[in-house]
Write an enzyme that holds these catalytic residues in place. Structure first.
Site, mmCIF file in Angstrom:
data_model
loop_
_atom_site.group_PDB
_atom_site.id
_atom_site.type_symbol
_atom_site.label_atom_id
_atom_site.label_comp_id
_atom_site.label_asym_id
_atom_site.label_seq_id
_atom_site.Cartn_x
_atom_site.Cartn_y
_atom_site.Cartn_z
ATOM 1 N N GLY B 43 5.861 -1.159 11.967
ATOM 2 C CA GLY B 43 7.156 -1.137 11.304
ATOM 3 C C GLY B 43 7.513 0.209 10.727
ATOM 4 N N GLN B 74 11.619 -7.214 16.030
ATOM 5 C CA GLN B 74 12.704 -7.344 15.043
ATOM 6 C C GLN B 74 12.768 -6.126 14.139
ATOM 7 O OE1 GLN B 74 10.701 -7.900 12.273
ATOM 8 N NE2 GLN B 74 11.756 -9.136 10.717
ATOM 9 N N LYS B 88 0.336 -0.177 21.226
ATOM 10 C CA LYS B 88 1.437 0.473 20.506
ATOM 11 C C LYS B 88 1.381 1.993 20.615
ATOM 12 C CE LYS B 88 2.278 -3.191 17.148
ATOM 13 N NZ LYS B 88 2.284 -3.579 15.714
ATOM 14 N N CYS B 175 -5.002 7.979 -7.975
ATOM 15 C CA CYS B 175 -4.494 8.234 -9.328
ATOM 16 C C CYS B 175 -3.506 7.139 -9.730
ATOM 17 C CB CYS B 175 -3.787 9.584 -9.401
ATOM 18 S SG CYS B 175 -4.868 11.002 -9.187
ATOM 19 N N CYS B 189 2.757 -8.863 5.706
ATOM 20 C CA CYS B 189 4.066 -9.200 6.264
ATOM 21 C C CYS B 189 3.995 -10.437 7.154
ATOM 22 C CB CYS B 189 4.620 -8.018 7.061
ATOM 23 S SG CYS B 189 4.996 -6.575 6.056
ATOM 24 N N CYS B 246 -10.070 10.590 -11.744
ATOM 25 C CA CYS B 246 -9.961 10.195 -10.332
ATOM 26 C C CYS B 246 -11.165 10.758 -9.566
ATOM 27 C CB CYS B 246 -8.667 10.728 -9.726
ATOM 28 S SG CYS B 246 -8.540 10.411 -7.944
#
Lengths: 66, 270
Positions: B43, B74, B88, B175, B189, B246
């Protein structure tokens, strides 16, 4: 204490939590699992087991779809 | 570098770029010399590939281990009905070959993983994270940051999306989201559905960021997360900071992904 929680994309509300409440408990009080949101204070994530000290936090939901 | 380094066909094809001061022939040459890794050709990846190819980004490295399914069509606008069943990455390469002969696509019909990530990111000028799972997102973040390569990040869910750009020297994905949720805690999805046009909006934002990075133009979406709500038709910007704690870009950063577990929370072993 009262904490203003802004959920990005959802708006904000003020929640009353115990003085020793953790950020994980705050997230749950806002309706989210602490694992599905990042709790930000002034733009930096806070540990979920940390005690709530901020009067205002931002909840950002993790999304992964692509 | 002068406009003469572009041939007559290129001067025509990219004339709407070249006429702008922010791009010019030098900028267009930078795009043509650019190499961008696109992680995922679904997508988000579809509009990213489409617009980067149209813009003349010279080399696209497309990584995806899925095949085109009819339920993808779609929203995944570079794939067509005849491509159902085709990998793909291969379909993306064929799309670009039809669109712009200036662009070469290096198609990898595989999943980006810890074994291939470093070699895929190496030599790229930018990475576009169009993946659909947290393991890949954290891996892309970590490997790209260690390599000093910027990442245009995007993610979508039903009617909403998020985008941010992770630039070396600025905050990284960790972070903002220190740990990944456990599998199944955040829906995908396929489970919840997604508005077909939504990845078009977010993917073109990611492509915009990638083009800006190549050009060195404007301000990247660094330290800011852009939140888009299609139902409200609203954008919101959430500022965030580099986290000194981090493990990837903080005060004591890792120097390799060797100790990172790309399962569960994608944490780093002590």
């Amino acid at each position: 204490m009262d904490v203003t929680v802004e959920v990005v994309g959802e708006g904000e509300e003020t929640l009353a939590v115990d003085d020793d409440a953790t950020y994980a408990e705050l997230a749950r009080a806002a309706g989210y699992s602490p694992h599905e949101v990042s709790v930000l204070v002034d733009g930096t994530p806070v540990p979920e087991d940390g005690t709530v000290t901020a009067e205002r936090v931002t909840l950002l939901r993790l999304i992964k779809g692509g | 570098m002068s406009g003469l380094s572009l041939d007559a066909t290129q001067l025509d094809r990219y004339s709407r770029h070249i006429i702008m001061d922010e791009v010019g022939p030098e900028g267009q040459k930078r795009l043509l010399d650019g190499r961008v890794l696109v992680v995922g050709a679904g997508g988000l990846g579809a509009p990213v590939v489409q617009y980067l190819a149209a813009a003349g980004v010279g080399e696209l490295v497309v990584v995806d281990d899925d095949v085109v399914e009819r339920s993808n069509l779609q929203r995944q606008v570079i794939h067509a009905d005849a491509d159902v069943g085709v990998p793909k990455a291969e379909s993306a390469k064929a799309f670009v070959e039809r669109l712009n002969p200036d662009v070469t696509v290096e198609a990898h019909e595989t999943r980006l993983d810890r074994e291939n990530a470093e070699s895929l990111v190496a030599d790229c000028d930018a990475v576009v994270d169009a993946s659909d799972n947290f393991r890949t997102r954290y891996l892309v973040n970590d490997v790209a940051r260690l390599a000093g390569v910027p990442v245009a990040h995007g993610a979508i869910y039903k009617f909403e999306g998020q985008a941010t750009t992770l630039v070396p020297g600025g905050p990284c994905y960790r972070c903002l989201f220190p740990e990944a949720p456990e599998p199944g805690e955040v829906p995908d999805c396929a489970t919840t559905g997604v508005l077909g046009v939504l990845p078009g909006v977010l993917g073109t934002i990611q492509a915009t960021e990638a083009v800006k990075l190549l050009l060195g133009a404007g301000d990247p979406l660094s330290g800011r997360l852009l939140f888009y709500d299609a139902l409200e038709m609203s954008f919101e910007t959430v500022p965030y900071r580099q986290n000194p704690d981090c493990p990837v870009c903080g005060d004591d950063p890792i120097d390799s992904i060797e100790r990172v577990e790309y399962t569960g929370g994608c944490g780093i072993a002590d």
